[in-house]
Design an enzyme around this catalytic site. Structure first.
Site, mmCIF file in Angstrom:
data_model
loop_
_atom_site.group_PDB
_atom_site.id
_atom_site.type_symbol
_atom_site.label_atom_id
_atom_site.label_comp_id
_atom_site.label_asym_id
_atom_site.label_seq_id
_atom_site.Cartn_x
_atom_site.Cartn_y
_atom_site.Cartn_z
ATOM 1 N N LYS A 45 -76.592 38.025 52.998
ATOM 2 C CA LYS A 45 -77.101 37.421 51.915
ATOM 3 C C LYS A 45 -76.831 38.328 50.538
ATOM 4 O O LYS A 45 -76.697 37.615 49.638
ATOM 5 C CB LYS A 45 -78.640 37.124 52.158
ATOM 6 C CG LYS A 45 -79.008 36.256 53.277
ATOM 7 C CD LYS A 45 -80.373 36.238 53.910
ATOM 8 C CE LYS A 45 -80.404 35.156 54.891
ATOM 9 N NZ LYS A 45 -81.501 35.739 55.883
ATOM 10 N N GLN A 80 -87.673 37.377 56.325
ATOM 11 C CA GLN A 80 -86.604 37.442 57.310
ATOM 12 C C GLN A 80 -87.242 37.560 58.747
ATOM 13 O O GLN A 80 -87.953 38.466 58.895
ATOM 14 C CB GLN A 80 -85.900 38.748 57.058
ATOM 15 C CG GLN A 80 -84.499 38.838 58.159
ATOM 16 C CD GLN A 80 -83.580 37.975 57.681
ATOM 17 O OE1 GLN A 80 -83.183 37.556 56.693
ATOM 18 N NE2 GLN A 80 -83.051 37.027 58.767
ATOM 19 N N ASP A 118 -86.938 28.736 51.908
ATOM 20 C CA ASP A 118 -86.510 28.748 53.421
ATOM 21 C C ASP A 118 -87.247 27.498 53.921
ATOM 22 O O ASP A 118 -86.821 27.095 54.845
ATOM 23 C CB ASP A 118 -86.956 29.880 54.102
ATOM 24 C CG ASP A 118 -85.791 30.536 54.830
ATOM 25 O OD1 ASP A 118 -84.560 30.194 54.836
ATOM 26 O OD2 ASP A 118 -86.102 31.715 55.472
#
Ligand code: NAP
Length: 286
Positions: free
Chosen positions: A48, A92, A115
């Site tokens: 990322k 994460q 997300d």
């Protein structure tokens, strides 16, 4: 057979995203929260960071030790929610088991939940309403299908895997696009009878080469979300992981009309879609 090449699709779609970024008054920023030191998580975060650099989105990583208390993470996320310099926030996954994942995820403002995993954004998906963020992997799969001109409306789609992260949101998003969706899981009886009926078969299981040709019918479109590390090899740059998807690619590719490779299929599109969400969040914040 068409190879559904996520890297190629991403490269082609990047130009438009760069133009959007250039039109923003502030450089968008993705804030990543990492807990613990899982090697896999570090690799995904690094990907990322690299992609952010490539397209001009800032990426920050806030790291906590694996024994951190929940309060500390939640208070950091609340600080990020209020920080105008942060466009999007992700945690994460996976998190260490002592932490309440739902509480941590839901402390992210829905407006910065790039997300798409907060209850607020999942409710919009459930109700088929616009205005929220789709989970990055789901969005990546949809974009890849669209890029290759593969319609889903009226098609039989079978999703193998029912996780909250991939299987369920992907099934819902396809249902919202008028596909007829079947969701399968580890207790599904005679899985091969269902998978063979699919026009589009999506696998998110995490077991290497699990879907052999016995699960496939001629002419299907196969989207392999699974990523398993099956070994390592030495290269000039150091050690490289050998990855495998859920699908026995070598033997299945001869049968199908289109298939994603692993790596290089859904993975690059997932990262791209996450950054699309970051840019959208930044646009909305004005
Ligand atoms: P997960 O939470 O472990 O879910 C796996 C799912 O597979 C579960 O629903 C499980 O069923 C089902 N399953 C396990 N064994 C099965 C079997 N024998 N037959 C049918 N279904 C079976 O994993 P996840 O987070 O969804 O991730 C799935 C895979 O996708 C992993 O390899 C992950 O690394 C990869 N992934 C890739 C991307 C990308 O961008 N390409 C993004 C995210 C994840 P039960 O619910 O019954 O246990």
């Amino acid at each position: 057979m068409i190879l559904l090449d996520g890297k190629k699709a991403r490269l082609s779609l990047c130009q438009k995203l760069r133009e959007k970024i250039a039109a923003l008054s502030l450089v968008p920023k993705l804030a990543i929260v990492q807990v613990g030191d899982l090697k896999e998580s570090a690799i995904y975060i690094h990907q990322k960071e690299l992609f952010g650099k490539e397209i001009g989105v800032a990426v920050s990583v806030t790291r906590f030790p694996s024994d951190v208390g929940e309060e500390l993470i939640v208070s950091e996320i609340i600080r990020m929610n209020a920080d105008e310099g942060v466009s999007g926030i992700i945690v994460q996954l996976p998190l260490p088991s002592h932490l309440d994942k739902n509480r941590i995820i839901n402390s992210i403002s829905p407006l910065k939940d790039v997300d798409g995993l907060t209850n607020a954004n999942l409710k919009l998906l459930w109700e088929n309403k616009n205005g929220g963020f789709l989970p990055a992997t789901t969005k990546g799969i949809l974009s890849l299908l669209e890029f290759y001109g593969i319609p889903v409306s009226g098609k039989k789609v079978v999703v193998v895997g029912r996780s909250s992260l991939v299987g369920k949101p992907t099934a819902l998003a396809l249902l919202n696009r008028d596909a007829t969706v079947t969701i399968c899981h580890s207790k599904t009886a005679r899985l091969e009878l269902l998978t063979r009926q699919a026009d589009v078969l999506i696998s998110a299981v995490g077991k290497p080469k699990f879907l052999t040709k016995d699960f496939i019918s001629a002419g299907q479109v196969v989207i392999d979300v699974g990523i398993s590390v099956v070994g390592t090899e030495k290269t000039e740059k150091g050690e490289k992981r050998i990855l495998s998807g859920d699908v026995d690619f070598e033997n299945v590719q001869k049968l199908v009309s289109a298939i994603t490779p692993v790596p290089g299929g859904v993975g690059p599109m997932t990262v791209f879609s996450l950054f699309e969400n970051v840019v959208t969040a930044s646009e909305k914040a004005g």
